[in-house]
Enzyme design. Structure first.
Site, short mmCIF file in Angstrom:
data_model
loop_
_atom_site.label_atom_id
_atom_site.label_comp_id
_atom_site.label_asym_id
_atom_site.label_seq_id
_atom_site.Cartn_x
_atom_site.Cartn_y
_atom_site.Cartn_z
N SER A 92 -4.94 8.60 -7.73
CA SER A 92 -5.52 7.29 -7.38
C SER A 92 -7.02 7.37 -7.10
O SER A 92 -7.77 6.50 -7.56
CB SER A 92 -4.79 6.69 -6.18
OG SER A 92 -3.47 6.39 -6.54
N THR A 107 1.78 5.93 -0.29
CA THR A 107 2.73 6.59 -1.18
C THR A 107 3.78 7.34 -0.37
O THR A 107 3.85 7.19 0.86
CB THR A 107 1.98 7.43 -2.25
OG1 THR A 107 2.93 7.94 -3.16
CG2 THR A 107 1.15 8.55 -1.67
N LYS A 135 6.16 4.29 2.39
CA LYS A 135 6.16 2.91 1.87
C LYS A 135 7.02 1.96 2.72
O LYS A 135 6.75 0.77 2.78
CB LYS A 135 6.64 2.88 0.42
CG LYS A 135 5.62 3.45 -0.55
CD LYS A 135 6.08 3.30 -1.99
CE LYS A 135 5.09 3.98 -2.91
NZ LYS A 135 5.38 3.80 -4.33
N GLY A 158 19.42 6.40 -9.81
CA GLY A 158 18.77 6.63 -8.51
C GLY A 158 18.82 5.40 -7.63
O GLY A 158 18.79 4.26 -8.14
N GLY A 197 16.87 5.35 -4.47
CA GLY A 197 15.91 5.63 -3.40
C GLY A 197 14.90 4.50 -3.30
O GLY A 197 15.14 3.39 -3.79
N ASN A 201 24.06 6.74 -8.71
CA ASN A 201 23.29 7.59 -7.80
C ASN A 201 24.17 8.70 -7.27
O ASN A 201 25.37 8.52 -7.08
CB ASN A 201 22.77 6.74 -6.62
CG ASN A 201 21.75 7.48 -5.79
OD1 ASN A 201 20.82 8.08 -6.33
ND2 ASN A 201 21.91 7.49 -4.48
N LYS A 253 24.47 5.00 -1.06
CA LYS A 253 23.10 4.45 -1.10
C LYS A 253 22.96 3.40 -2.20
O LYS A 253 22.24 2.41 -2.04
CB LYS A 253 22.08 5.58 -1.28
CG LYS A 253 21.76 6.25 0.05
CD LYS A 253 20.97 7.52 -0.10
CE LYS A 253 19.54 7.31 -0.52
NZ LYS A 253 18.82 8.61 -0.62
N GLY A 297 5.86 7.12 -16.78
CA GLY A 297 5.36 6.19 -15.76
C GLY A 297 3.85 6.03 -15.71
O GLY A 297 3.33 5.42 -14.77
P1 ATR Z 1 11.66 7.60 -3.84
O1 ATR Z 1 10.98 6.84 -2.75
O2 ATR Z 1 10.69 8.34 -4.75
O3 ATR Z 1 12.65 6.79 -4.60
P2 ATR Z 1 13.78 8.79 -2.32
O4 ATR Z 1 13.93 7.51 -1.58
O5 ATR Z 1 13.84 10.06 -1.56
O6 ATR Z 1 12.42 8.80 -3.13
O7 ATR Z 1 14.89 8.82 -3.49
C1 ATR Z 1 15.05 9.90 -4.34
C2 ATR Z 1 16.14 9.59 -5.39
O8 ATR Z 1 16.31 10.75 -6.20
C3 ATR Z 1 17.51 9.29 -4.81
O9 ATR Z 1 18.21 8.43 -5.67
C4 ATR Z 1 18.15 10.69 -4.79
O10 ATR Z 1 19.56 10.70 -4.78
P3 ATR Z 1 20.37 10.67 -3.37
O11 ATR Z 1 20.33 9.25 -2.91
O12 ATR Z 1 21.72 11.15 -3.69
O13 ATR Z 1 19.61 11.58 -2.44
C5 ATR Z 1 17.65 11.22 -6.11
N1 ATR Z 1 17.67 12.68 -6.16
C6 ATR Z 1 16.77 13.52 -5.61
N2 ATR Z 1 17.11 14.81 -5.86
C7 ATR Z 1 18.26 14.77 -6.59
C8 ATR Z 1 19.12 15.75 -7.16
N3 ATR Z 1 18.87 17.06 -7.04
N4 ATR Z 1 20.22 15.35 -7.83
C9 ATR Z 1 20.49 14.03 -7.97
N5 ATR Z 1 19.71 13.04 -7.46
C10 ATR Z 1 18.62 13.40 -6.77
#
Ligand code: ATR
Length: 283
Positions: free
Chosen positions: A16, A61, A65, A129, A131, A153, A158, A251
């Site tokens: 950024s 970031t 957030k 995902g 998250g 997910n 979640k 992205g």
């Molecule tokens: P962000 O703000 O970047 O979305 P986050 O809120 O920590 O970060 O979310 C990370 C996402 O990546 C989640 O969907 C997470 O799955 P979980 O909800 O099961 O934690 C997913 N993720 C991260 N590492 C992973 C892994 N090794 N295998 C599968 N999913 C993963």
């Protein structure tokens, strides 16, 4: 000189400052944009600094957030809908300056998503995902007229919580939650599959969903595989999509468009995204 920041932890990787300082220079503005490594205890003071005019604004970031929200005085509709803020700015309201939160990731996704130019009404999307990033993407997809939303997910709960929070348009035909790594063959026939997980940030990471196994059922048309990650430029998720003849998008353009909107909010100028700007991120 007006000061802007990007805050996060870690923050070293952030592009950024490079981008905003380029646009600041191009537009002859008396401003500077820096990165700052912060901890949660710093958030309140940063918002005070915006109210007091010590800082004009900042980007937020990972992982702040959502955490920043309680220190702000007001929010745009988008930030409220997503319940996450990536842009903080000062606003004069009822005789005082307040710190406002917006979420420009939604705009960034919408502008960069090929569905924007999609003639077919009511596309279908699969989100990988659940998250923080997924929420902005889901709102962006709803704004782009997606009518069917599926999500998978690793932690199913979640995905359930996320889907409960979403207010979908009336035109929606439904949303579906699929078991992680089990249901690839039943995930409908999406027009777009978006990787919102952090899987891919390390080159060896793999999204363990096996779409090629169900190639005939799944890919009756060309599907857009969209990864929010842009560094590395091509994750295994995108490489595999290309191998089975699908469209792969990273992205990078989303990053540029979210930054463009933040810049416009702060400076009242819409900076140009051209080849020079795009290649700035490659160096
Ligand atoms: P962000 O703000 O970047 O979305 P986050 O809120 O920590 O970060 O979310 C990370 C996402 O990546 C989640 O969907 C997470 O799955 P979980 O909800 O099961 O934690 C997913 N993720 C991260 N590492 C992973 C892994 N090794 N295998 C599968 N999913 C993963």
């Amino acid at each position: 000189m007006n000061k802007y920041l990007v805050i996060g932890n870690p923050i070293e990787h952030s592009l950024s400052p490079k981008l905003h300082n380029y646009w600041i220079k191009k537009n002859n503005l008396n401003a500077i944009y820096e990165k700052k490594l912060v901890v949660e205890e710093d958030l309140k003071k940063l918002c005070d600094d915006v109210r007091d005019g010590k800082i004009e604004g900042f980007n937020v970031t990972v992982p702040f957030k959502e955490k920043i929200i309680k220190y702000l005085d007001g929010y745009t509709d988008t930030a409220l809908a997503v319940k996450a803020v990536n842009t903080v700015f000062r606003k004069y309201e009822n005789g005082e300056y307040i710190a406002m939160g917006d979420n420009t990731d939604v705009y960034g996704f919408e502008q960069s998503c090929p569905l924007k130019n999609y003639s077919k009404q009511g596309a279908s999307a699969l989100i990988i995902g659940a998250g923080g990033a997924s929420k902005a993407i889901i709102l962006g997809l709803c704004n782009l007229n997606v009518r069917r939303l599926a999500i998978t997910n690793r932690t199913r709960e979640k995905a359930e919580i996320l889907m409960d929070q979403i207010v979908t348009p009336e035109s929606f035909s439904g949303h579906f939650i699929y078991e992680w790594c089990k249901d690839e063959g039943n995930m409908g026939k999406p027009d777009i599959v978006v990787n919102c997980t952090s899987l891919g940030l390390n080159e060896e990471d793999r999204v363990p969903l096996n779409f090629s196994k169900y190639k005939k059922r799944f890919f009756t048309k060309k599907v857009i595989f969209y990864d929010l990650i842009y560094n590395p430029e091509e994750t295994n998720f995108l490489l595999n999509a290309k191998k089975i003849g699908q469209q792969a998008i990273n992205g990078k353009m989303m990053f540029l468009y979210q930054a463009q909107k933040s810049f416009t909010i702060w400076h009242g100028i819409k900076p140009e995204i051209n080849q020079e700007v795009i290649s700035l991120l490659n160096d």
